[in-house]
Design a protein around this motif. Structure first.
Motif, PDB file in Angstrom:
ATOM      1  N   ASN A  17      -5.891  -2.860  52.390  1.00 49.09           N
ATOM      2  CA  ASN A  17      -6.786  -2.026  51.821  1.00 49.09           C
ATOM      3  C   ASN A  17      -7.443  -2.665  50.779  1.00 49.09           C
ATOM      4  O   ASN A  17      -6.985  -3.556  50.194  1.00 49.09           O
TER       5      ASN A  17
ATOM      6  N   TRP B  49      -8.744  -1.840  46.874  1.00 52.27           N
ATOM      7  CA  TRP B  49      -8.620  -1.141  45.725  1.00 52.27           C
ATOM      8  C   TRP B  49      -9.645  -1.307  44.774  1.00 52.27           C
ATOM      9  O   TRP B  49      -9.989  -2.361  44.468  1.00 52.27           O
TER      10      TRP B  49
ATOM     11  N   THR C 137     -14.978   4.719  46.466  1.00 59.83           N
ATOM     12  CA  THR C 137     -13.716   5.554  46.484  1.00 59.83           C
ATOM     13  C   THR C 137     -14.003   6.902  46.812  1.00 59.83           C
ATOM     14  O   THR C 137     -12.850   7.689  46.870  1.00 59.83           O
ATOM     15  N   GLY C 138     -15.141   7.575  46.742  1.00 60.20           N
ATOM     16  CA  GLY C 138     -15.511   8.951  47.045  1.00 60.20           C
ATOM     17  C   GLY C 138     -15.243   9.591  45.733  1.00 60.20           C
ATOM     18  O   GLY C 138     -15.505  10.928  45.498  1.00 60.20           O
TER      19      GLY C 138
ATOM     20  N   ARG D  21      -8.090   3.723  46.132  1.00 59.85           N
ATOM     21  CA  ARG D  21      -8.358   3.012  47.346  1.00 59.85           C
ATOM     22  C   ARG D  21      -9.738   3.586  47.962  1.00 59.85           C
ATOM     23  O   ARG D  21     -10.268   4.537  47.983  1.00 59.85           O
ATOM     24  N   VAL D  22     -10.513   2.317  48.614  1.00 58.74           N
ATOM     25  CA  VAL D  22     -11.612   2.397  49.173  1.00 58.74           C
ATOM     26  C   VAL D  22     -11.382   3.146  50.358  1.00 58.74           C
ATOM     27  O   VAL D  22     -10.494   2.889  51.115  1.00 58.74           O
ATOM     28  N   GLN D  23     -12.417   4.188  50.977  1.00 62.15           N
ATOM     29  CA  GLN D  23     -12.391   4.784  52.158  1.00 62.15           C
ATOM     30  C   GLN D  23     -12.990   3.947  53.191  1.00 62.15           C
ATOM     31  O   GLN D  23     -13.968   3.882  53.377  1.00 62.15           O
ATOM     32  N   LEU D  24     -12.151   3.222  53.771  1.00 60.32           N
ATOM     33  CA  LEU D  24     -12.469   2.380  55.145  1.00 60.32           C
ATOM     34  C   LEU D  24     -12.178   3.094  56.248  1.00 60.32           C
ATOM     35  O   LEU D  24     -11.607   4.346  56.295  1.00 60.32           O
ATOM     36  N   PRO D  25     -13.043   3.038  57.355  1.00 63.58           N
ATOM     37  CA  PRO D  25     -12.718   3.761  58.610  1.00 63.58           C
ATOM     38  C   PRO D  25     -11.258   3.734  59.059  1.00 63.58           C
ATOM     39  O   PRO D  25     -10.736   2.524  58.714  1.00 63.58           O
ATOM     40  N   SER D  26     -10.808   4.790  59.893  1.00 65.76           N
ATOM     41  CA  SER D  26      -9.502   4.706  60.328  1.00 65.76           C
ATOM     42  C   SER D  26      -9.103   3.561  61.155  1.00 65.76           C
ATOM     43  O   SER D  26      -9.965   3.218  62.036  1.00 65.76           O
TER      44      SER D  26
END
Length: 187
Positions: free
Chosen positions: A131, A133, A145-146, A158-163
């Motif tokens: 992940n 950060w 991070t949104g 936490r950075v939003q990566l694809p699932s």
């Protein structure tokens, strides 16, 4: 400038130069000049990350530890903190090491390459779980991070990566963008 940092063969971090930027880990913002390199860490580290300048000569630096005991993420930072780039929960300059940073129980990856050695006004790290950060200046949404588009973001998020995608490497050297290469081969 603010001085020179380097990793010794024993994995301790050393500093030489002026303490005016607060990065000598001597509790001051000026007055002390170190001609002989000064050891500024008490543990062993695998990476030094320069966090850049705040549009002037004020500087920050973070280090990633070799040996980490949870919940310590293994990241410690020092210096200027206008953008929250030290990740310590506030936006106040610090002249002594601030850590440990909270990565939600994850630890920093020691395998990060040269691509993370310089970042500007914000910091991003890859954890051993794959992940990313990030914290610091998010004026342009660089952190991924949104979070709000604001200057000071002092807590690692936490950075939003694809699932299902894990980070392989990242680049965030300027103040506007960050690129992450996922284990799926996509940026």
């Amino acid at each position: 400038g603010e001085g020179i940092f380097y990793l010794g063969t024993n994995s301790y971090v050393y500093f030489s130069g002026s303490s005016i930027r607060g990065t000598a880990n001597d509790g001051t913002f000026g007055g002390n000049n170190y001609i002989t390199p000064r050891r500024i860490t008490s543990g062993t580290y695998s990476k030094i990350i320069s966090v850049g300048e705040e549009g002037n000569s004020r500087h920050s630096v973070c280090v990633a530890a070799n040996n980490v005991v949870k919940p310590d993420s293994g990241v410690w930072c020092i210096g200027s903190n206008k953008y929250g780039q030290l990740g310590n929960g506030n936006c106040v300059d610090q002249s002594v090491w601030q850590g440990y940073l909270n990565f939600g129980g994850e630890t920093v990856s020691r395998g990060m390459g040269k691509e993370v050695e310089y970042q500007m006004n914000s910091t991003a790290m890859i954890s051993t779980d794959g992940n990313v950060w990030a914290w610091g200046d998010n004026t342009y949404g660089k952190l991924g991070t949104g979070g709000p588009l604001q200057i000071c973001n002092p807590t690692p998020a936490r950075v939003q990566l694809p699932s299902g995608v894990k980070a392989v490497t990242l680049s965030g050297s300027d103040e506007y963008t960050m690129y992450i290469l996922g284990d799926n081969g996509k940026v």
